[in-house]
Each structure stands twice: as C-alpha cells, then as structure tokens.
Design a protein around this motif. Sequence first.
Motif, mmCIF file in Angstrom:
data_model
loop_
_atom_site.group_PDB
_atom_site.id
_atom_site.type_symbol
_atom_site.label_atom_id
_atom_site.label_comp_id
_atom_site.label_asym_id
_atom_site.label_seq_id
_atom_site.Cartn_x
_atom_site.Cartn_y
_atom_site.Cartn_z
ATOM 1 N N GLY A 57 -0.608 14.436 -0.276
ATOM 2 C CA GLY A 57 -1.860 13.710 -0.083
ATOM 3 C C GLY A 57 -1.714 12.235 -0.418
ATOM 4 N N ALA A 58 -0.992 11.942 -1.510
ATOM 5 C CA ALA A 58 -0.787 10.545 -1.892
ATOM 6 C C ALA A 58 0.025 9.794 -0.838
ATOM 7 C CB ALA A 58 -0.087 10.481 -3.245
ATOM 8 N N LEU A 59 1.071 10.445 -0.336
ATOM 9 C CA LEU A 59 1.868 9.816 0.728
ATOM 10 C C LEU A 59 1.042 9.652 2.000
ATOM 11 C CD1 LEU A 59 5.274 11.681 0.249
ATOM 12 C CD2 LEU A 59 4.725 9.314 -0.378
ATOM 13 N N LEU A 60 0.196 10.656 2.290
ATOM 14 C CA LEU A 60 -0.678 10.553 3.460
ATOM 15 C C LEU A 60 -1.636 9.382 3.317
ATOM 16 C CD1 LEU A 60 -1.796 11.720 6.122
ATOM 17 C CD2 LEU A 60 -3.302 13.172 4.735
ATOM 18 N N THR A 65 0.831 -1.205 0.000
ATOM 19 C CA THR A 65 0.000 0.000 0.000
ATOM 20 C C THR A 65 0.863 1.252 0.000
ATOM 21 O OG1 THR A 65 -1.754 -1.157 1.210
ATOM 22 C CG2 THR A 65 -1.799 1.250 1.269
ATOM 23 N N TRP A 66 1.945 1.244 0.770
ATOM 24 C CA TRP A 66 2.840 2.398 0.817
ATOM 25 C C TRP A 66 3.489 2.642 -0.544
ATOM 26 C CZ3 TRP A 66 4.204 6.722 2.906
ATOM 27 C CH2 TRP A 66 5.467 7.259 2.669
ATOM 28 N N GLU A 67 3.903 1.582 -1.226
ATOM 29 C CA GLU A 67 4.535 1.746 -2.534
ATOM 30 C C GLU A 67 3.545 2.273 -3.572
ATOM 31 O OE1 GLU A 67 8.103 -1.592 -2.635
ATOM 32 O OE2 GLU A 67 6.015 -2.266 -2.853
ATOM 33 N N VAL A 68 2.287 1.857 -3.484
ATOM 34 C CA VAL A 68 1.271 2.384 -4.396
ATOM 35 C C VAL A 68 1.055 3.874 -4.135
ATOM 36 C CG1 VAL A 68 -1.169 2.268 -5.062
ATOM 37 C CG2 VAL A 68 0.121 0.163 -4.683
ATOM 38 N N GLY A 69 1.022 4.258 -2.858
ATOM 39 C CA GLY A 69 0.912 5.684 -2.534
ATOM 40 C C GLY A 69 2.112 6.466 -3.020
ATOM 41 N N LEU A 70 3.304 5.892 -2.881
ATOM 42 C CA LEU A 70 4.526 6.556 -3.356
ATOM 43 C C LEU A 70 4.497 6.729 -4.869
ATOM 44 C CD1 LEU A 70 7.389 7.634 -2.799
ATOM 45 C CD2 LEU A 70 8.216 5.274 -3.018
ATOM 46 N N LEU A 71 4.002 5.728 -5.582
ATOM 47 C CA LEU A 71 3.892 5.816 -7.037
ATOM 48 C C LEU A 71 2.966 6.960 -7.438
ATOM 49 C CD1 LEU A 71 4.484 4.613 -9.841
ATOM 50 C CD2 LEU A 71 2.553 3.048 -9.473
ATOM 51 N N SER A 114 -5.614 22.777 -0.166
ATOM 52 C CA SER A 114 -6.229 21.924 0.856
ATOM 53 C C SER A 114 -7.153 20.880 0.236
ATOM 54 C CB SER A 114 -6.991 22.782 1.873
ATOM 55 O OG SER A 114 -7.932 23.621 1.231
ATOM 56 N N SER A 115 -7.880 21.271 -0.816
ATOM 57 C CA SER A 115 -8.775 20.321 -1.484
ATOM 58 C C SER A 115 -8.002 19.202 -2.157
ATOM 59 C CB SER A 115 -9.630 21.071 -2.517
ATOM 60 O OG SER A 115 -10.458 20.168 -3.228
ATOM 61 N N ASN A 116 -6.922 19.545 -2.855
ATOM 62 C CA ASN A 116 -6.142 18.522 -3.549
ATOM 63 C C ASN A 116 -5.450 17.574 -2.585
ATOM 64 O OD1 ASN A 116 -6.832 19.348 -6.112
ATOM 65 N ND2 ASN A 116 -5.065 20.678 -6.364
ATOM 66 N N LEU A 117 -5.096 18.069 -1.398
ATOM 67 C CA LEU A 117 -4.511 17.191 -0.386
ATOM 68 C C LEU A 117 -5.485 16.065 -0.049
ATOM 69 C CD1 LEU A 117 -2.123 16.833 1.707
ATOM 70 C CD2 LEU A 117 -3.601 18.039 3.321
ATOM 71 N N GLY A 136 -5.462 12.156 -1.415
ATOM 72 C CA GLY A 136 -5.349 11.211 -0.312
ATOM 73 C C GLY A 136 -6.173 9.963 -0.552
ATOM 74 N N TYR A 137 -7.434 10.148 -0.989
ATOM 75 C CA TYR A 137 -8.251 8.951 -1.206
ATOM 76 C C TYR A 137 -8.070 8.374 -2.612
ATOM 77 C CZ TYR A 137 -12.176 10.954 -3.970
ATOM 78 O OH TYR A 137 -12.966 11.510 -4.945
ATOM 79 N N GLN A 138 -7.787 9.216 -3.596
ATOM 80 C CA GLN A 138 -7.627 8.701 -4.955
ATOM 81 C C GLN A 138 -6.367 7.853 -5.106
ATOM 82 O OE1 GLN A 138 -7.920 12.092 -7.577
ATOM 83 N NE2 GLN A 138 -10.089 12.395 -7.132
ATOM 84 N N SER A 139 -5.352 8.132 -4.288
ATOM 85 C CA SER A 139 -4.106 7.364 -4.402
ATOM 86 C C SER A 139 -4.269 5.928 -3.939
ATOM 87 C CB SER A 139 -3.000 8.054 -3.586
ATOM 88 O OG SER A 139 -3.286 7.998 -2.202
ATOM 89 N N ILE A 140 -5.270 5.665 -3.108
ATOM 90 C CA ILE A 140 -5.452 4.304 -2.586
ATOM 91 C C ILE A 140 -6.794 3.695 -2.993
ATOM 92 C CG2 ILE A 140 -3.896 4.626 -0.623
ATOM 93 C CD1 ILE A 140 -6.360 5.126 1.127
ATOM 94 N N GLN A 141 -7.566 4.376 -3.852
ATOM 95 C CA GLN A 141 -8.886 3.847 -4.179
ATOM 96 C C GLN A 141 -8.807 2.552 -4.996
ATOM 97 O OE1 GLN A 141 -11.216 6.660 -6.411
ATOM 98 N NE2 GLN A 141 -9.723 6.869 -8.053
ATOM 99 N N VAL A 142 -7.778 2.400 -5.840
ATOM 100 C CA VAL A 142 -7.656 1.170 -6.614
ATOM 101 C C VAL A 142 -7.394 -0.018 -5.694
ATOM 102 C CG1 VAL A 142 -6.228 -0.057 -8.296
ATOM 103 C CG2 VAL A 142 -6.941 2.287 -8.760
ATOM 104 N N ILE A 143 -6.422 0.126 -4.805
ATOM 105 C CA ILE A 143 -6.109 -0.983 -3.898
ATOM 106 C C ILE A 143 -7.252 -1.196 -2.895
ATOM 107 C CG2 ILE A 143 -4.833 0.399 -2.184
ATOM 108 C CD1 ILE A 143 -2.830 -1.925 -2.042
#
Length: 432
Positions: free
Chosen positions: A370-373, A49-55, A237-240, A244-251
């Motif tokens: 946001g993606a890292l978060l 999950t962390w690597e997907v967020g990093l990507l 603030s909105s993009n954060l 945040g949720y779009q970076s992990i929605q696939v997984i």
Amino acid sequence: MSDGIRGGLLRRHRDFRLLWCGEVTGKFGSSVRAVAMPLIAVSTLHASTWEVGLLSASAWLPWLLIGLPAGAWVDRMRRRPVMLSAAAVSFLLFALIPVTSWTGRLSVPLLVAIALLTGTAAVFFQTAYTAYLPSILDPEDHPEGNAKLHGSASAAQIGGLGSAGLIVQAVGVVNAMFANAATFLVSFLCIAGIRRSEPRRERNADRPAALLSEVGEGLRLVARDPWIRTLTLFGASSNLALMGYQSIQVIFLVNTVGLAPGAVGGLIAVSSTGGVAGAFVARRVADRVGTARAMLTFELGFALFALLIPTASEGVGLVLFAAGGFCVAAGVVAGNVIKSSFQQRYCPPELLGRITASTAFLNFGTMPLGALLGGWLGTAFDLRTAMWITTAGVPLAALVLLFSPIGRTRDLPTAPDATGTSTPAHSQPSPS
C-alpha cells in the motif's frame, strides 16, 4: 452479564498495568516517528514522493519477509524475552538517527535500513505481545484488557502525533527521534518489571518439528476457518488502502495543502482522536447489537467518511481532513477491539502465536504494498488524485465483511464447534 464487564483492571492487576504502560509508551514514540521520519526525509534530505513511500513501506516489509516463521519461532519461546529484545533493538536503532545526523552521514538509504530493522523488531514484539496478553489475564478480563490497550494506545498515538510538531519545533526534526528512542527504553523497563513467571515452551511430541511444517499449520488453520479467513482477507485489503493514503498524507499536507511542517502532527493528531472514541464505544455497541453487527457498522459505515480526507484545503478545509480521519480511526480501532477479543477467546492458546503470525503476515504484508502504491500514484498523478484513489479503497475493503458470514449473523463465535466450523454465541441470522 455480557462478556463479564468487571472494570478496574488497571487498578487491580499489576502485571497488566506494566504491560499497558509499556505498550502505550511504545505507541507514543512510534507516533512521533510516523511524523518525524517522513519530515526528515522531506525537509532535511529532500526526498521525492516515491522515496517517502518507500520509507513507509520499509517499516512494514518485514511482515512479508519473516512474518510467517516469526509466529512459529514465538510459539517455541517464552514471549516476554522476545518483547524485551525487540524493545532494546528499537531503542538503539532510533537513537542512531540523530547521532548519524551529527556526523553528517544521515541519508535516505540509512533511514530505509533503520525502518527495515525496527520493523523486524516490531514483527517479533507484536506477535509475542498478542500471544502473551491472554496468559496474564483471565478470559473474562480479555474484553476489558483489549479495550483499554487499544483505547490507551490510540490516545498515546494522538499524543505522539500532536507532540511531534511541538518536539520538532523545540529541538529540530532529527533530534525529535530521541523522544521515540526513549519511549522504547521505558517500554523495556515496564515489561522487565512484570513478575508473573512464564513457563518454558514445551513442544508437543506429535507436532511436526520442522519450522516449515509449523508455518504451514498456521496458514492451514487460517485458510479453513471461515471466520478467521474472512477477518484476515478484510484486514489485508483494508490495510492496503489505509497505508496507501497514510504513506503520503504528510507530503500531501505539506506540498499540496500548504500546511507548515510543525502543524502537520497536530492536524493528524486531531483526526486520530477517533481512535479513543472507537475504543470507548466498541464493547458497548457490541453488547447492544452483537459483535458481528458492530464490526460491520464500524468497519463499513464509518469508513465511508474516508472520502472527506482528499478534499482538504487551507483554512476551514482542514476540518474535512480532520473529520474524515476521525471517523476512519474510530471505525478501525473499534473493529480491532472486537476482533482482538474474538481471536483471543476463539483460538487455542498453544496455536495463538502462529495463527497471529499467519493473519498478521497477510494483514500487515499488504501495508508495504500500500505504501509503495501510494508513492507510485503520487508520482504518476498529482498527490490529491492519489489520495482520492487510496481513500476510496477503505470503504470498498469492508465489502469483504458484508458478503461473508459476518454480514449474516449477530455475533462472532466464541469457539470452533466439533465439526471444525464455528457456531456464534447467539446464532441467529440478521434480518434481511
């Protein structure tokens, strides 16, 4: 006649039609990439999950690293060659992914590196594109041009997201990246076909020569203008929260909800149809209630439905994900249409590149964070909890607009006044 709604821009303006085609095909390919690259990481390279967020973060990190000087560089150069170079680089890099897979050298670090480099190209393309558009359109065509570009780009994103699952099933998740690469080739050819001659950028004699001074000038312009400052803080603030949720929605959809990888793109595509609806109604609502009130309605009222997204489950529960995503997409795209028209008419043309870069540095600069978060929250907690936390930030971010001058007026201004502040086109406060 408000904002001069003339219509028929695609039919009567060849250069805009080519720019539109190049942008739309690029958005289609980027949407395929947004689904395919995380799926490559999860299903082929077995990333965490962390690597997907990093990507996901890597694609936006260049806005933090070079976003500010990019605006000053773009203001020094003709915009179309910058866009052509960025499209060519993106084509070559995305085509490299399946090639390295065939040779057995594809890895998560390589995907991250490609995301960083294509993200760098995107910084220059987006900055140049935003500053270039007003130069090929008359001022009265800006609202229609922005609506068509945002609406068509949203439709292309939906098509890309929906097609991603079909492409993945037909040719494999890695080979699907060829579709993404091909769209940047089309984008390159379309922009190359624009006939309008762009004059060489001439430096003003009394403007500071140092790049650092030009970067500082853009930041000062943003900081001292209450309207641009408010929209920039809201965008950051909105993009954060959004990233945040779009970076992990696939997984989240694959591992928690249990959705098949081939169906992920289709579900995200359905939820993204709100972008087309938002672009379609943005100008109409703004003409009826005022641009400032319309932005608040779209960015705050629609954002509340983001809280439906983490309630998704198998079967009928997928409707909640689609409904929440639909409303969020509608609000974001409608707000972007209004914001783009405001910025292009409000900002001096000779400063538009660095103002765009300064606002984008802050707006897009929070996206890798946001993606890292999102990746960290998905690791520290479970994925559903991480989705709850990040989606809650979407409506909370809109409070920046509510408690700003935008929340107390009907319309955004069309130009700064002589004192350096601004007067709305219809300056009348909203009733309390």
